[in-house]
Design a protein around this motif. Sequence first.
Motif, PDB file in Angstrom:
ATOM      1  N   GLY A 119       0.832  -1.195   0.000  1.00 55.98           N
ATOM      2  CA  GLY A 119       0.000   0.000   0.000  1.00 55.98           C
ATOM      3  C   GLY A 119       0.865   1.243   0.000  1.00 55.98           C
ATOM      4  O   GLY A 119       2.047   1.204  -0.375  1.00 55.98           O
ATOM      5  N   TYR A 120       0.301   2.345   0.431  1.00 59.08           N
ATOM      6  CA  TYR A 120       1.021   3.608   0.471  1.00 59.08           C
ATOM      7  C   TYR A 120       1.520   3.870   1.887  1.00 59.08           C
ATOM      8  O   TYR A 120       0.750   3.832   2.846  1.00 59.08           O
ATOM      9  N   LEU A 121       2.816   4.142   1.994  1.00 59.09           N
ATOM     10  CA  LEU A 121       3.442   4.367   3.290  1.00 59.09           C
ATOM     11  C   LEU A 121       3.717   5.856   3.449  1.00 59.09           C
ATOM     12  O   LEU A 121       4.413   6.461   2.633  1.00 59.09           O
ATOM     13  N   LYS A 122       3.151   6.455   4.504  1.00 59.12           N
ATOM     14  CA  LYS A 122       3.426   7.848   4.822  1.00 59.12           C
ATOM     15  C   LYS A 122       4.456   7.899   5.935  1.00 59.12           C
ATOM     16  O   LYS A 122       4.337   7.175   6.924  1.00 59.12           O
ATOM     17  N   ALA A 123       5.455   8.765   5.763  1.00 59.04           N
ATOM     18  CA  ALA A 123       6.513   8.921   6.759  1.00 59.04           C
ATOM     19  C   ALA A 123       6.551  10.364   7.236  1.00 59.04           C
ATOM     20  O   ALA A 123       6.536  11.290   6.421  1.00 59.04           O
ATOM     21  N   VAL A 124       6.580  10.532   8.541  1.00 53.66           N
ATOM     22  CA  VAL A 124       6.711  11.857   9.161  1.00 53.66           C
ATOM     23  C   VAL A 124       7.734  11.743  10.272  1.00 53.66           C
ATOM     24  O   VAL A 124       8.218  10.648  10.592  1.00 53.66           O
ATOM     25  N   ARG A 125       8.072  12.864  10.885  1.00 49.42           N
ATOM     26  CA  ARG A 125       8.919  12.786  12.063  1.00 49.42           C
ATOM     27  C   ARG A 125       8.191  11.984  13.141  1.00 49.42           C
ATOM     28  O   ARG A 125       6.981  12.171  13.329  1.00 49.42           O
ATOM     29  N   PRO A 126       8.863  11.090  13.833  1.00 48.10           N
ATOM     30  CA  PRO A 126       8.159  10.260  14.826  1.00 48.10           C
ATOM     31  C   PRO A 126       7.325  11.062  15.813  1.00 48.10           C
ATOM     32  O   PRO A 126       6.252  10.610  16.229  1.00 48.10           O
ATOM     33  N   SER A 127       7.779  12.260  16.155  1.00 48.86           N
ATOM     34  CA  SER A 127       7.016  13.079  17.098  1.00 48.86           C
ATOM     35  C   SER A 127       5.700  13.556  16.508  1.00 48.86           C
ATOM     36  O   SER A 127       4.802  13.988  17.241  1.00 48.86           O
ATOM     37  N   ARG A 128       5.545  13.487  15.160  1.00 49.65           N
ATOM     38  CA  ARG A 128       4.321  13.945  14.506  1.00 49.65           C
ATOM     39  C   ARG A 128       3.383  12.806  14.142  1.00 49.65           C
ATOM     40  O   ARG A 128       2.292  13.050  13.617  1.00 49.65           O
ATOM     41  N   LEU A 129       3.795  11.564  14.401  1.00 51.50           N
ATOM     42  CA  LEU A 129       2.982  10.442  13.954  1.00 51.50           C
ATOM     43  C   LEU A 129       1.630  10.388  14.662  1.00 51.50           C
ATOM     44  O   LEU A 129       0.606  10.127  14.026  1.00 51.50           O
ATOM     45  N   ALA A 130       1.601  10.640  15.956  1.00 45.94           N
ATOM     46  CA  ALA A 130       0.336  10.564  16.692  1.00 45.94           C
ATOM     47  C   ALA A 130      -0.680  11.534  16.109  1.00 45.94           C
ATOM     48  O   ALA A 130      -1.870  11.202  15.973  1.00 45.94           O
ATOM     49  N   ASP A 131      -0.231  12.719  15.742  1.00 47.56           N
ATOM     50  CA  ASP A 131      -1.129  13.696  15.143  1.00 47.56           C
ATOM     51  C   ASP A 131      -1.627  13.214  13.792  1.00 47.56           C
ATOM     52  O   ASP A 131      -2.820  13.339  13.470  1.00 47.56           O
ATOM     53  N   LEU A 132      -0.739  12.637  12.977  1.00 50.54           N
ATOM     54  CA  LEU A 132      -1.148  12.099  11.679  1.00 50.54           C
ATOM     55  C   LEU A 132      -2.202  11.017  11.848  1.00 50.54           C
ATOM     56  O   LEU A 132      -3.228  11.006  11.154  1.00 50.54           O
ATOM     57  N   LEU A 133      -1.974  10.100  12.766  1.00 57.33           N
ATOM     58  CA  LEU A 133      -2.926   9.010  12.984  1.00 57.33           C
ATOM     59  C   LEU A 133      -4.275   9.534  13.459  1.00 57.33           C
ATOM     60  O   LEU A 133      -5.336   9.075  13.004  1.00 57.33           O
ATOM     61  N   ALA A 134      -4.242  10.500  14.367  1.00 63.78           N
ATOM     62  CA  ALA A 134      -5.492  11.048  14.892  1.00 63.78           C
ATOM     63  C   ALA A 134      -6.287  11.733  13.782  1.00 63.78           C
ATOM     64  O   ALA A 134      -7.509  11.561  13.673  1.00 63.78           O
TER      65      ALA A 134
END
Length: 371
Positions: A119-134
């Motif tokens: 599928g499609y993998l999105k990468a962000v800074r680990p500190s921003r992942l929770a915000d992306l998921l939410a």
Amino acid sequence: MTHPPTDAPATAPPPWTAAGPRAGLRLGRAWPRSERHVLLEWRRPDGGTVAGQWFADRAELLDALGATGGAASADTSAGVLLQPGGADRRLRRLAELARTGELLVHRPERRAVLRTAGGYLKAVRPSRLADLLARTERAAGHAAGFTVPVRLGHDERLGTALFSTVPGRTLFALGADPATAPGDLARAWLRAGRALAALHAAPAEGLPAHTAADEHAVALRWAGHAWRFGLLPRPDPASLPAAPEPGPVRLIHRDLHDKQLLTGDAAAPGLVDLDTLAAGDPALDVANLLVHLELRAAQGLLTGGRAELARTAFLGGLAPDEATLARAGGYAAATRLRLAAVYAFRPRWCALARRLQAEALRPMGGGGAPA
């Protein structure tokens, strides 16, 4: 190195463009972060891309080069850091991930998207992942009428999230393909209009607000960057479009265009990039989509007849009321101004960007949806 003067002429090339030819690259697009920092995307001769950054300050450039390491290199005379293969000082594992998938988008130190077998993998800074998921979870629960990506998993350590593929072709690709029959194009846009009507009718509770004033500010911020770098002529402030009239608050996409809508399967058309879902005026989505149809025709990527066919079919499916259409005219001016600035940072479309700005500054007459 000094940054360009405030009133540099529109014909003066920005400082970062000199780095491309020396590296065998062609600048595709750029995203200004400030007057002294710009994110870059270069095109390789084989069609691939190379990310980069421009720094007005040479010390910042060298600091970034040392911290990025790997395959990164710098053209100090142009102030440019080149970051091939996913080299990134803040997306630390991106280069490793890029060896296992196709790197589609890389905005240095901010985010990346890779196409993988799963599928499609999105990468962000680990500190921003929770915000992306939410944000993506909240958005997926609101996207009535559309087929949307489903999160398949995530890795907190890497700052990545894997999403399912949405079937179908984008409406951009469908319209640009001369083999697409007019009837098929019309049906796809009709379905998109109907699905958007369902989206606008869905509850918007819990989503961030995006007002007419917010949208006006976004357009002016983008335009300000283009003026400061001399990519667009600075207009008389009195000619700038006024903020659109506010309307009823509904669920909106906020950044809707033809590359985010897909033909989908028999059940529903597809919609991607849900991070921008907001509580705002549906007229913004209408204006954004219709102005993008104007843009595709101006780019030569959609004939005038096919653009009008798509417009008519979309509005037929959406069935907006007259008040929404009237407000869309106000949003259209802000959208044209924003797109003029966005495309001014893409060398291929500099002349078109100047025409877009002129259209955005033209006094409105009669209101209504953009033609």
